[in-house]
Design a protein around this motif. Structure first.
Motif, PDB file in Angstrom:
ATOM      1  N   GLN A 193      21.466 -36.765  99.178  1.00 36.51           N
ATOM      2  CA  GLN A 193      22.367 -37.716  99.809  1.00 36.51           C
ATOM      3  C   GLN A 193      23.512 -38.087  98.859  1.00 36.51           C
ATOM      4  O   GLN A 193      23.372 -38.052  97.634  1.00 36.51           O
ATOM      5  CB  GLN A 193      21.610 -38.979 100.192  1.00 36.51           C
ATOM      6  CG  GLN A 193      20.598 -38.783 101.311  1.00 36.51           C
ATOM      7  CD  GLN A 193      21.262 -38.604 102.665  1.00 36.51           C
ATOM      8  OE1 GLN A 193      22.341 -39.148 102.910  1.00 36.51           O
ATOM      9  NE2 GLN A 193      20.640 -37.816 103.535  1.00 36.51           N
ATOM     10  N   THR A 213      22.221 -44.577  97.477  1.00 35.12           N
ATOM     11  CA  THR A 213      22.548 -43.414  98.299  1.00 35.12           C
ATOM     12  C   THR A 213      23.192 -43.848  99.612  1.00 35.12           C
ATOM     13  O   THR A 213      23.195 -45.028  99.973  1.00 35.12           O
ATOM     14  CB  THR A 213      21.278 -42.599  98.586  1.00 35.12           C
ATOM     15  OG1 THR A 213      20.373 -43.408  99.355  1.00 35.12           O
ATOM     16  CG2 THR A 213      20.598 -42.186  97.286  1.00 35.12           C
ATOM     17  N   ASP A 215      22.167 -43.430 102.535  1.00 40.33           N
ATOM     18  CA  ASP A 215      21.216 -43.981 103.505  1.00 40.33           C
ATOM     19  C   ASP A 215      20.551 -45.253 102.980  1.00 40.33           C
ATOM     20  O   ASP A 215      19.435 -45.592 103.373  1.00 40.33           O
ATOM     21  CB  ASP A 215      20.163 -42.934 103.875  1.00 40.33           C
ATOM     22  CG  ASP A 215      19.439 -42.386 102.651  1.00 40.33           C
ATOM     23  OD1 ASP A 215      19.822 -42.748 101.515  1.00 40.33           O
ATOM     24  OD2 ASP A 215      18.494 -41.598 102.830  1.00 40.33           O
ATOM     25  N   ASN A 216      21.238 -45.953 102.051  1.00 34.92           N
ATOM     26  CA  ASN A 216      20.849 -47.280 101.548  1.00 34.92           C
ATOM     27  C   ASN A 216      19.567 -47.280 100.715  1.00 34.92           C
ATOM     28  O   ASN A 216      18.906 -48.304 100.591  1.00 34.92           O
ATOM     29  CB  ASN A 216      20.697 -48.286 102.701  1.00 34.92           C
ATOM     30  CG  ASN A 216      22.016 -48.577 103.383  1.00 34.92           C
ATOM     31  OD1 ASN A 216      23.081 -48.311 102.830  1.00 34.92           O
ATOM     32  ND2 ASN A 216      21.941 -49.110 104.597  1.00 34.92           N
ATOM     33  N   ARG A 217      19.223 -46.152 100.124  1.00 31.12           N
ATOM     34  CA  ARG A 217      18.109 -46.133  99.176  1.00 31.12           C
ATOM     35  C   ARG A 217      18.622 -46.410  97.766  1.00 31.12           C
ATOM     36  O   ARG A 217      19.781 -46.121  97.443  1.00 31.12           O
ATOM     37  CB  ARG A 217      17.399 -44.783  99.215  1.00 31.12           C
ATOM     38  CG  ARG A 217      16.608 -44.543 100.484  1.00 31.12           C
ATOM     39  CD  ARG A 217      15.922 -43.177 100.479  1.00 31.12           C
ATOM     40  NE  ARG A 217      16.908 -42.105 100.504  1.00 31.12           N
ATOM     41  CZ  ARG A 217      17.099 -41.232  99.506  1.00 31.12           C
ATOM     42  NH1 ARG A 217      16.373 -41.326  98.393  1.00 31.12           N
ATOM     43  NH2 ARG A 217      18.006 -40.284  99.609  1.00 31.12           N
ATOM     44  N   THR A 251      23.410 -53.166 102.696  1.00 28.84           N
ATOM     45  CA  THR A 251      23.903 -51.943 102.060  1.00 28.84           C
ATOM     46  C   THR A 251      24.313 -52.246 100.629  1.00 28.84           C
ATOM     47  O   THR A 251      25.148 -53.130 100.390  1.00 28.84           O
ATOM     48  CB  THR A 251      25.118 -51.391 102.823  1.00 28.84           C
ATOM     49  OG1 THR A 251      24.729 -51.083 104.161  1.00 28.84           O
ATOM     50  CG2 THR A 251      25.660 -50.140 102.142  1.00 28.84           C
TER      51      THR A 251
END
Length: 762
Positions: A193, A213, A215-217, A251
């Protein structure tokens, strides 16, 4: 008609005498005029000298009161530095302020001459193929670490180095780009990502990378390097750990990791800050979520030593937050300071290399210069026509490179020599990094480069008053009462021995008194504490008992001691009482305090230091007694005899005469003696230097030490750098000490004059 007899003319023999008298009158008049002007000139000279001292001290202190200022040097377009047109994402400047470096989005690093913009070295980072730049992160400026994040989850870590050489005795600076984790890109996200935020920090165990990332990781990468001394090869061990997701689907926008690899601070898109505990990578936890209440975070950066973080928002607010540990050993993010806001949204924050200062730029071209510890806003000024994109301050804080959103570079000189000093940092409680609450602390130096100077004058001022108070508590009763007895009750023959003996004590060097107090008196008091308290009780008691027994003796026996020699009778009982108290001291400790009075104090929450205010009170009181005694004794002795004799003739006793006539009449002189003794105690250096332990404490505990203004100046001034903030604060301490003594002496003189006027009709 009777005629008036003619007036006899002055004999000729008297003419020379008249002329001589006239000459003498003229000479006396000339001498009087000369003396008048001489005394007046000397007085003006003294006042002028005092004024010059004040002026000199203030001239050394005045730079502390100045803010920062910037002076434009040159400006040029970034196209003069590099042919690349991609925006600059990071900028740096070396300590000699000659060479700068631009990091662009395309991964090109261009070193250039700051004065002219002339390119020196162009290096292309090994960016991963088929990936685009997505995030930029950097650690504390001293480590010079840069992390490029890419859209495929990979990271490139670089480090700029400036090598020094001296060919032909000329300094030559050679820039170089290194790759501490290898030149190949590092895969941080195995899922590939895009990285939206990156942070890097060099730690004691290696390197820590934190990334967010698309995707909010959130990911934590731990990297350690090991070099083989035989082959010279370096191996890298890596481990990637996931962090708990942000609550409420937030986020992450910015992330920072501290130098201890213990905490990660994340700012999200919901105006919140999050604190992660990563001290144990196997058990990473989200410990705290705090609403900022200041708008969306647009910049987040750790200051040097990573004990506090500075946050800028879209409203232009600038604030500082500290990592504070609670009683359960859990760290929380505490908002401690708010600075003057900038007119527009904050775009970049540049921390200084070795101080808690930082520079902030906004989207309207304004520059803000701030300092954390002193909570000072040193400068807010518009320096660019467009928004400021990057700021690069030199390690010695003397030059600044400003790059705006139009890629125009401006070089300015910065004057910001003493930002760490303010009224609040000197006289109010300050919340320092690593402390659980605001405190008064004096700790001006340390062995570490990232040390935060703590220069509060409160501990020194309290220590000065504490030392003077306990010295006067010991010296004032003995000096005044001794002077009163010697001048009024003692026989002239005995007075002729006692007074010179006490006055000669003033000639003893204070360094000898301090030496004896520190090396003999302090250990003696520690091992004979019960004896000290016993002496305070039994010495006055034995004097009363001996006096009463003497009064009961027949007059035929009392006649052997003439009037005025009574004090000699007390010498032997006082000596015997002192010896008895010291001899019984160990037994008293065993009987009442389980063998140790000091340990008994500790068990009951009373701190006892060997070198403490009790030692200082006795030693410095011993030094102050001659001053008080001499002046007070002269004042009492010079009370007119007709006043005392008239009082006695009216039937008053000798003590009634002393209280009703002698003391009021001599009160101006006695008050002057006490004030002179107090001034001596306030300004004393060597005794407090050697007998107090020099601990800058803020209390009046008689069993703990202190640090005074004068002792602190004597200890630290020879070791500090001339012109530094520490140097000027020591001059400020001298100015405070001089002002204190000046105010006390002025008030004392006013009171003395009023006392003299009040009792002048006696």
């Amino acid at each position: 008609m009777q005629k008036t007899p003619p007036v006899a003319s002055e004999p000729e023999s008297l003419m020379p005498q008249a002329q001589q008298r006239a000459k003498l009158r003229r000479t006396r008049k000339l001498k009087d005029r000369f003396s008048h002007w001489g005394v007046a000139t000397a007085g003006i000279a003294v006042v002028g000298a005092l004024g010059l001292i004040f002026f000199y001290l203030f001239s050394e202190v005045m730079p502390l009161l100045k803010g920062a200022k910037v002076t434009p040097v040159t400006q040029y377009s970034s196209t003069q530095v590099t042919e690349m047109t991609s925006p600059t994402v990071y900028q740096t400047l070396e300590r000699y302020e000659q060479i700068g470096a631009n990091y662009s989005e395309s991964g090109q690093v261009q070193f250039f001459q700051v004065a002219s913009g002339e390119p020196l070295l162009n290096v292309q980072l090994p960016a991963p193929a088929d990936a685009e730049f997505s995030a930029m992160g950097y650690g504390t400026p001293t480590d010079a670490l840069i992390a490029y994040g890419y859209s495929n989850g990979q990271v490139v870590v670089a480090q700029h180095v400036y090598n020094l050489s001296y060919p032909n005795d000329q300094r030559k600076i050679t820039p170089e780009l290194k790759y501490p984790l290898g030149a190949a890109p590092i895969t941080l996200d195995q899922q590939g990502q895009s990285l939206t935020a990156v942070a890097i920090q060099k730690t004691a165990r290696g390197y820590a990378l934190v990334a967010a990332t698309a995707d909010n990781r959130l990911l934590l990468g731990s990297y350690t390097t090991q070099s083989n001394i035989m082959t010279g090869e370096t191996s890298i061990r890596s481990q990637v750990y996931p962090l708990p997701a942000l609550p409420n689907g937030a986020t992450p926008r910015f992330a920072q990791v501290d130098a201890g690899a213990s905490h990660v601070i994340v700012a999200d898109n919901q105006a919140q800050l999050h604190v992660y505990d990563i001290s144990n990578p196997q058990q990473i936890s989200l410990t705290e979520t705090i609403p900022t209440e200041r708008g969306q975070t647009t910049a987040l950066q750790f200051l040097v030593a990573t004990g506090s973080v500075v946050m800028g928002t879209d409203s232009g607010s600038v604030s500082q937050w500290l990592l504070v540990r609670d009683s359960q050993n859990i760290y929380h993010l505490q908002h401690v300071r708010e600075f003057e806001s900038l007119p527009a949204a904050v775009t970049t924050i540049a921390p200084e290399y070795s101080r808690r200062g930082f520079l902030v730029g906004d989207s309207s071209g304004h520059l803000g210069i701030y300092y954390g510890t002193s909570s000072r806003t040193l400068l807010v000024k518009k320096v660019a026509k467009k928004g400021i994109a990057q700021l690069a301050i030199s390690p010695i804080n003397g030059r600044l490179i400003i790059t705006d959103s139009g890629n125009h570079i401006q070089v300015v000189d910065v004057w910001n020599q003493h930002p760490e000093i303010s009224f609040s940092s000197l006289w109010q409680k300050v919340w320092y990094e690593g402390r659980s609450q605001p405190e008064y602390i004096w700790q001006a130096s340390s062995g570490g480069d990232t040390f935060e100077a703590k220069m509060s004058l409160i501990p020194l001022s309290v220590g000065t008053l504490k030392a003077a108070f306990f010295a006067m508590l010991f010296a004032m009763p003995l000096g005044v009462m001794g002077a009163l007895y010697t001048a009024y009750f003692m026989t002239p023959k005995l007075r002729g021995v006692v007074k010179p003996s006490i006055e000669i004590m003033e000639a003893l060097p204070t360094v000898i008194l301090g030496f004896l107090a520190g090396l003999w008196l302090a250990p003696f008091l520690e091992s004979h504490l019960p004896a000290i308290f016993s002496l305070l009780v039994f010495i006055p008691l034995i004097m009363l008992v001996v006096g009463f027994l003497w009064f009961l003796l027949p007059s035929s026996v009392r006649s052997f001691a003439p009037e005025g020699w009574e004090a000699a009778i007390l010498v032997l009982p006082i000596i015997l009482t002192g010896w008895l108290c010291v001899s019984l001291s160990p037994h008293i400790e065993v009987w009442f305090f389980d063998g140790s009075l000091r340990q008994w104090f500790t068990n009951h929450g009373i701190t006892y230091d060997q070198r403490n205010a009790l030692v200082v009170g006795i030693a410095m009181g011993f030094a102050v007694i001659p001053t008080i005694f001499s002046i007070a004794e002269d004042a009492v002795f010079n009370v007119p005899r007709h006043l005392t004799q008239g009082s006695l003739a009216l039937g008053a006793t000798r003590w009634q005469t002393v209280i009703g006539v002698v003391l009021p009449t001599a009160s101006p002189g006695i008050f002057s003696a006490v004030m002179m003794g107090f001034g001596r105690a306030v300004g004393e250096t060597m005794i407090v230097l050697m007998a107090t332990g020099n601990s800058p404490l803020v209390n009046f505990n008689i069993f703990e030490g202190m640090r005074t203004l004068s002792a602190n100046i004597a200890v630290e001034l020879p070791e500090t750098a001339v012109g530094s903030s520490h140097f000027r604060v020591l001059f400020l301490a001298a100015l405070v000490l001089l002002t204190l003594t000046f105010i006390v002496n002025t008030c004392a003189e006013i009171i003395r004059q009023r006392l003299r006027k009040r009792y002048s009709n006696l």
